[in-house]
Design a protein around this motif. Structure first.
Motif, short mmCIF file in Angstrom:
data_model
loop_
_atom_site.label_atom_id
_atom_site.label_comp_id
_atom_site.label_asym_id
_atom_site.label_seq_id
_atom_site.Cartn_x
_atom_site.Cartn_y
_atom_site.Cartn_z
N LYS A 28 0.85 -1.19 0.00
CA LYS A 28 0.00 0.00 0.00
C LYS A 28 0.89 1.24 0.00
O LYS A 28 1.22 1.79 1.05
N VAL A 29 1.26 1.65 -1.20
CA VAL A 29 2.15 2.80 -1.37
C VAL A 29 1.34 3.93 -1.98
O VAL A 29 0.76 3.76 -3.06
N TYR A 38 11.44 6.74 11.23
CA TYR A 38 10.77 5.68 10.49
C TYR A 38 9.53 5.16 11.20
O TYR A 38 8.77 4.37 10.63
N LYS A 39 9.29 5.59 12.42
CA LYS A 39 8.10 5.15 13.15
C LYS A 39 6.94 6.10 12.86
O LYS A 39 7.09 7.32 12.90
N HIS A 76 9.19 1.46 5.74
CA HIS A 76 9.28 0.64 6.96
C HIS A 76 8.02 -0.18 7.18
O HIS A 76 8.09 -1.36 7.57
N GLU A 77 6.87 0.42 6.91
CA GLU A 77 5.61 -0.29 7.16
C GLU A 77 5.32 -1.34 6.09
O GLU A 77 4.84 -2.43 6.42
N GLU A 78 5.61 -1.04 4.84
CA GLU A 78 5.20 -1.92 3.75
C GLU A 78 6.32 -2.78 3.19
O GLU A 78 6.06 -3.61 2.32
N TRP A 79 7.55 -2.59 3.67
CA TRP A 79 8.67 -3.29 3.03
C TRP A 79 9.67 -3.84 4.04
O TRP A 79 10.13 -4.98 3.91
N ALA A 80 10.01 -3.07 5.06
CA ALA A 80 11.11 -3.43 5.95
C ALA A 80 10.63 -4.11 7.22
O ALA A 80 11.23 -3.95 8.28
N ARG A 81 9.56 -4.88 7.13
CA ARG A 81 9.06 -5.62 8.29
C ARG A 81 8.91 -7.09 7.91
O ARG A 81 8.53 -7.41 6.78
N TYR A 82 9.20 -7.96 8.86
CA TYR A 82 9.10 -9.39 8.58
C TYR A 82 7.65 -9.81 8.33
O TYR A 82 7.41 -10.80 7.64
N SER A 83 6.71 -9.06 8.89
CA SER A 83 5.31 -9.41 8.67
C SER A 83 4.85 -9.12 7.25
O SER A 83 3.78 -9.56 6.85
N PHE A 98 18.63 -1.18 5.70
CA PHE A 98 18.77 0.06 4.94
C PHE A 98 17.87 1.15 5.50
O PHE A 98 18.26 2.33 5.49
N VAL A 99 16.69 0.80 5.98
CA VAL A 99 15.72 1.82 6.42
C VAL A 99 16.01 2.28 7.83
O VAL A 99 15.89 3.49 8.13
N THR A 100 16.41 1.39 8.72
CA THR A 100 16.49 1.74 10.15
C THR A 100 17.90 1.76 10.72
O THR A 100 18.12 2.39 11.75
#
Length: 1107
Positions: free
Chosen positions: A288-289, A368-369, A384-391, A853-855
């Protein structure tokens, strides 16, 4: 000569040490490093910060005349609204005014209006040297160079009036010293708080002053912290205004979207319906971008030009260039800015290498939060929300947003990793099917049943001397069944499939890469010019200085004869003048490093790489010795359970030792590769990266695959036969393969090394170590006192980004995936489940790298790249090499070829019955060497034993020689290698030919864009000519007595491809017979500006000239 503060200076504040003047005393001698031109530049620097030279009667008897460059420096500072910082005498600080943006965000200057495009960080170091106050003040405030007596003497009374006029408490020379007859002193100001400044720190400060002054001259704007720090990091914020962005964007040929757009044609027919179904099925997996999906509309792009601003959709000058583009533009200015007078270097990279600055980086887009509404997320928070999370492991990657935030180079890496991971899905499915076929046919495999049949009672020869007894082949039943899981007819099909899969992967990536190049407007970009690396500049400067010293020595030796009064005599004088004139007319050649300068580095490279190869082979040989000795020791154990599990125990422990050695040597080889590449002194970063990649890949390839190559192609090949074994150190027998073959051991070796390497490197090196570092930083912050924490201000964005780890390139990320690609493709015939484990690893790897890369990393500079560079060549080479390796694994390591030969040549029934007996040779126990036979055999009196080989029996005239079956099997194996290679290569060429590199839709869109761009520029040209015609008509009505067109001739009508009016010009009407002047295709802004600047009452000729 001294400098005092100018009344017109913008420096309204007093200096930290209270001195109102800077006094300079220098010596101009031949041996001095500061010459007259350097002093002139120093004068220019001082005047640039509001300091005018003061004339002394002894030094400058004439009146002072201000130079034009001083006025330019003053105007430069006044244009930028700068004032001198209390911390740095020459460092500008922006005035703080209120602005529309929140200052607490840390993304803007103190006025809240200008973005922070780049941050330079230098460290104020705490000094621990103990000095007396007097000596400290002198060392920090004055620079004295010994004179050769060229200046006349100067009394202390001459200096005192100038000092008292400075308006500070320190008039005159500190300490009351008078300036000597041959000295000129330069007071440079203190570091603040009365702390002494080290000479090295003072030199760094001067370099920073010159560098930042040159940045101001380039048009950038700079802001510094107002607070004076005695130690710790200090930050310099850099902002690029709109004119600078436009200028640099035009120089860099940055492509930007225009106002013109067009609709992308949708596919029709079956392909369109399939695309619609696929988009519907994959919609839940899309990230969701916001503002990501532009539908079927695409805007034309064109290289930015200041003359065509009306073509671009510029709604806001602050947001027209995104943050990554702004950072890249500022980095290009930083990279080419010169420090010529202080250190003779170019670029920020050299200054960081010299320690002038600690770091330089663009800022992240805030935290990033997500704190507020989801609709107000910045790009970093969306990633961070749509790409850099394991979920989010099940979602597609937002590649366009990754490219927008990090640049094309990093975007291409993640796009390549995504294509590789997607294509691992069909490879994993086929691998699971092959493995399932082996499980399903395990109980019906005839060779395995014969090995497990105790009625056949094959008595095998001892596995070691003296301690080992004869044994029955049925005891190896479990190994035989396990070997069938990976050594079956389906394995051959899987090897062919994976070879074609590698070609398909490369072709698919080429198509994807070209599609991204089109959508990212990378088609037709030129390679950016690179500046030399700091190491190259340093070595080149040393070479130049060495050459100059040698010339001086030769000049002293070849000096002409002189008379007693020091004048040169007749012929020598004319000879000297002639030589000097000739040398002045010859341009100095461009100096560069040659192969002679790099020869020591090349020799060290070759010897070091050979040494590391030997180290790798020594590690493999050490594990072989371990296996041999442990096998002998366990075979002599009285415990039957230990003797029964010798092979499994030794194989597992040896593989674990191999894994540990590989991981240790991997880290060592990575550091050694960097060191060896530095010795070669590459000129640019691209050359450095390519050479580093080749060395690191070569060393890590040998390190990771050497144990696997040994098991696949060398183990058991040179062990000998009973009665004539090969020994190591005269005591230990070379090891042999298991009764089921070496393929099962190869499978164990490959699986443990691959899985262990991925798990340990991913979980410990990439996850555990960063978390440990973060924990240490947290504990250090807790150690500070609560009072100090209360006094600290909330950290700005540059403080938070400086605490992150620096970005060190993509080489480690690519290298990890390339080694994994080797495990998947090279020895996949022995381990069909390798693609499945690689797929599971990559699903985690994508999110792990994204999170890093993000955090956890500072924002890298957005680098342009058309492709993945040399990595594609490495992948292509490994794909071709995998065909050869798999052919040899199938033919020589597995029993596939011996089974075919037996079934079609030697089997009496045309089946596999009797295959095990056919592969075992006979040996007479009486032919064993004395002392090698078993001492106490539990099987009784054995006269004949069996061993796996194709040799003549002992009753044959050619006893123990290779039999005809051996040569038939060898010929079949070599024929299979040749057939397999040619078949796979042919199929690879067919696949590459069937799949075009450039998709058809991209070809059509490129043609359409070219046509639309031509139409846009032709329409613009037509509008210009129509405007010119209207002005000509208006001019004719205002001046009817002027030039008129001949009867019967209308106003010029522009043609479609014409760039000039078709009618005669005014010059031709006035009798000019020369050629017509070509009209310049100016923009509307230039045209209107020229017209507005011309008065309305001018004559006709002046108006035509203005047009």
């Amino acid at each position: 000569m001294a400098f005092r503060r100018s009344p017109s200076s913008t420096c309204a504040e007093s200096w930290p040490n209270g001195a109102g003047f800077k006094r300079v005393a220098t010596v101009l001698s031949e041996s001095s490093s500061i010459h007259s031109d350097a002093l002139c530049y120093l004068n220019k620097d001082m005047s640039g910060i509001g300091l005018e030279p003061m004339s002394y009667s002894t030094l400058e008897p004439g009146p002072y005349r201000e130079e034009p460059w001083a006025e330019e420096s003053q105007s430069l500072l006044q244009r930028n609204s700068m004032q001198v910082s209390p911390s740095e005498d020459k460092i500008p600080v922006m005035g703080s005014t209120s602005g529309p943006h929140a200052i607490g965000e840390g993304l803007y200057f103190s006025d809240g209006r200008r973005k922070v495009d780049y941050v330079l960080v230098f460290h104020q170091r705490r000094h621990t040297s103990i000095r007396s106050p007097a000596s400290a003040s002198v060392s920090q405030d004055r620079l004295s160079i010994v004179s050769n007596g060229n200046f006349p003497s100067m009394a202390a009374s001459d200096v005192a009036p100038g000092g008292s006029g400075g308006g500070g408490g320190g008039g005159g020379i500190p300490g009351g010293e008078g300036a000597g007859a041959s000295e000129v002193f330069m007071e440079l100001g203190g570091a603040g708080d009365g702390e002494p400044m080290e000479p090295g720190d003072h030199e760094m400060r001067l370099i920073r002053q010159e560098f930042e002054a040159n940045l101001l001259e380039a048009g950038l704007e700079i802001e510094r912290d107002r607070e004076l720090k005695s130690h710790g990091p200090s930050f310099t914020r850099v902002h690029a205004p709109w004119p600078v962005l436009c200028r640099e964007a035009e120089f860099l040929k940055i492509r930007v979207p225009t106002k013109t757009s067009y609709e992308i044609k949708e596919e029709t027919g079956f392909g369109s319906s399939m695309s619609t179904v696929w988009r519907t099925l994959t919609k839940p997996f899309q990230p969701k971008v916001p503002h990501q999906d532009h539908g079927r509309t695409k805007f034309l792009s064109h290289c930015f030009s200041r003359d065509k601003l009306h073509l671009y959709n510029i709604t806001s000058k602050d947001t027209f260039f995104d943050n990554s583009t702004r950072g890249r533009i500022v980095y290009e200015i930083l990279r080419r800015t010169v420090c010529a007078r202080t250190c003779q270097t170019i670029g920020i990279s050299t200054l960081i290498a010299k320690g002038v600055y600690d770091a330089a980086f663009p800022l992240h887009d805030g935290d990033y939060k997500v704190i507020g509404h989801l609709e107000e997320r910045n790009d970093r928070q969306v990633l961070h929300e749509e790409w850099a999370r394991y979920s989010a492991f099940y979602k597609y990657q937002p590649i366009d947003l990754v490219r927008k935030y990090f640049g094309e180079k990093i975007g291409l890496y993640f796009a390549w990793l995504g294509v590789y991971t997607q294509l691992l899905v069909p490879a994993s499915i086929v691998g699971i099917i092959v493995f399932g076929y082996g499980v399903a046919t395990m109980d019906t495999n005839i060779p395995s049943l014969e090995m497990c049949d105790q009625r056949l009672n094959f008595t095998m020869c001892p596995l070691c001397d003296r301690a080992c007894d004869f044994w029955h082949l049925s005891t190896a039943c479990g190994t035989a069944k396990a070997s069938h899981l990976f050594d079956n007819p389906a394995t051959v099909f899987f090897a062919i499939f994976m070879s074609l899969w590698a070609v398909l992967f490369l072709e698919q990536w080429k198509r994807r890469q070209i599609s991204l190049s089109f959508s990212w407007d990378l088609t037709g970009i030129e390679e950016d010019e690179e500046h030399p690396r700091p190491r190259y500049e340093t070595v080149l400067l040393q070479k130049r200085q060495k050459k100059q010293n040698n010339k001086k020595k030769k000049k002293k030796k070849n000096e002409p004869a002189k008379q007693e009064d020091g004048t040169v005599t007749g012929k020598d004088r004319w000879r000297q003048k002639l030589l000097s004139a000739m040398s002045a007319g010859i341009p100095s050649p461009i100096e560069k490093l040659t192969w002679k300068d790099r020869l020591p580095g090349y020799l060290i490279n070759v010897s070091s790489i050979l040494f590391m190869f030997a180290l790798t082979f020594s590690a493999v040989f050490g594990v072989i010795i371990y296996r041999i000795t442990i096998s002998a020791i366990m075979a002599m154990s009285p415990d039957p359970e230990i003797r029964h599990n010798v092979r499994v125990t030794v194989t597992a422990t040896a593989v674990i030792i191999n894994l540990v050695v590989i991981l240790i040597l991997d880290e060592i080889y990575g550091a050694v590769a960097v060191w060896l590449t530095e010795l070669e002194i590459p000129k640019t970063e691209t050359n450095f990266e390519e050479r580093l990649i080749l060395k690191a890949f070569l060393l890590k390839f040998m390190n990771a695959y050497a144990p696997i190559f040994y098991v696949a192609f060398f183990k058991g090949r040179f062990a000998g036969r009973p009665g004539n074994y090969v020994y190591v150190f005269n005591d230990f027998r070379m090891e042999e393969c298991a009764p089921g073959g070496c393929l099962i051991e190869l499978c164990i070796q490959l699986s443990i090394i691959m899985l262990g390497k991925q798990l340990i490197q991913n979980n410990i090196f990439e996850i555990g170590i960063p978390k440990l570092k973060k924990l240490v930083r947290t504990l250090k912050e807790k150690e500070t006192t609560p009072k100090a924490r209360e006094e600290e201000k909330p950290p700005q964005q540059w403080n938070l980004d400086y605490a992150l780890a620096p970005f060190e390139g993509l080489t480690p990320e690519y290298m990890e995936m390339i080694i994994q690609f080797g495990f998947v493709s090279l020895f996949v015939a022995s381990f069909p489940l390798a693609p499945l484990f690689a797929l599971l690893n990559n699903i985690i790897e994508i999110r792990l790298d994204a999170k890093k890369f993000v955090t956890e990393l500072r924002r890298p500079v957005a680098a342009r790249a058309k492709d993945i560079g040399i990595w594609y060549n490495v992948l292509s080479g490994m794909g071709k090499f995998s065909v050869i390796i798999n052919a040899f694994v199938i033919s020589f390591t597995s029993d596939f070829i011996p089974r075919l030969v037996y079934e079609y040549m030697y089997s009496p029934t045309g089946t596999m019955h009797g295959f095990i007996d056919h592969t075992l040779s006979y040996f007479n126990v009486s032919d064993l060497k004395p002392g090698t036979a078993p001492q106490n055999s539990e099987l009784g009196n054995i006269t004949l034993c069996r061993y796996k080989d194709y040799r003549e029996p002992p009753w044959s005239p050619d006893a123990y020689q290779f039999s005809k079956q051996y040569w038939c099997v060898l010929a079949a194996r070599l024929a299979f290698v040749i057939l397999f290679q040619n078949l796979v290569m042919f199929l690879s060429l067919v696949v590459a030919w069937v799949i075009p590199d450039v998709p058809k839709t991209i070809v059509e869109q490129l043609k359409r864009e070219k046509k639309l761009l031509v139409d846009v520029f032709l329409q613009e040209e037509k509008e210009k000519l129509q405007l010119i015609q209207r002005l000509f008509a208006k001019d004719a009505t205002l001046h009817p007595s002027g030039n008129t067109l001949p009867p019967g001739q209308d106003l010029p009508i522009p043609g479609r491809y014409s760039t000039l009016p078709s009618g005669p010009t005014a010059g031709e009407d006035r009798g000019g017979g020369g050629p017509r002047a070509r009209c310049r295709a100016a923009s509307f802004s230039q045209f209107n500006r020229n017209i507005a600047s011309s008065p309305m009452k001018e004559n006709e000729n002046s108006k035509h000239t203005a047009v």
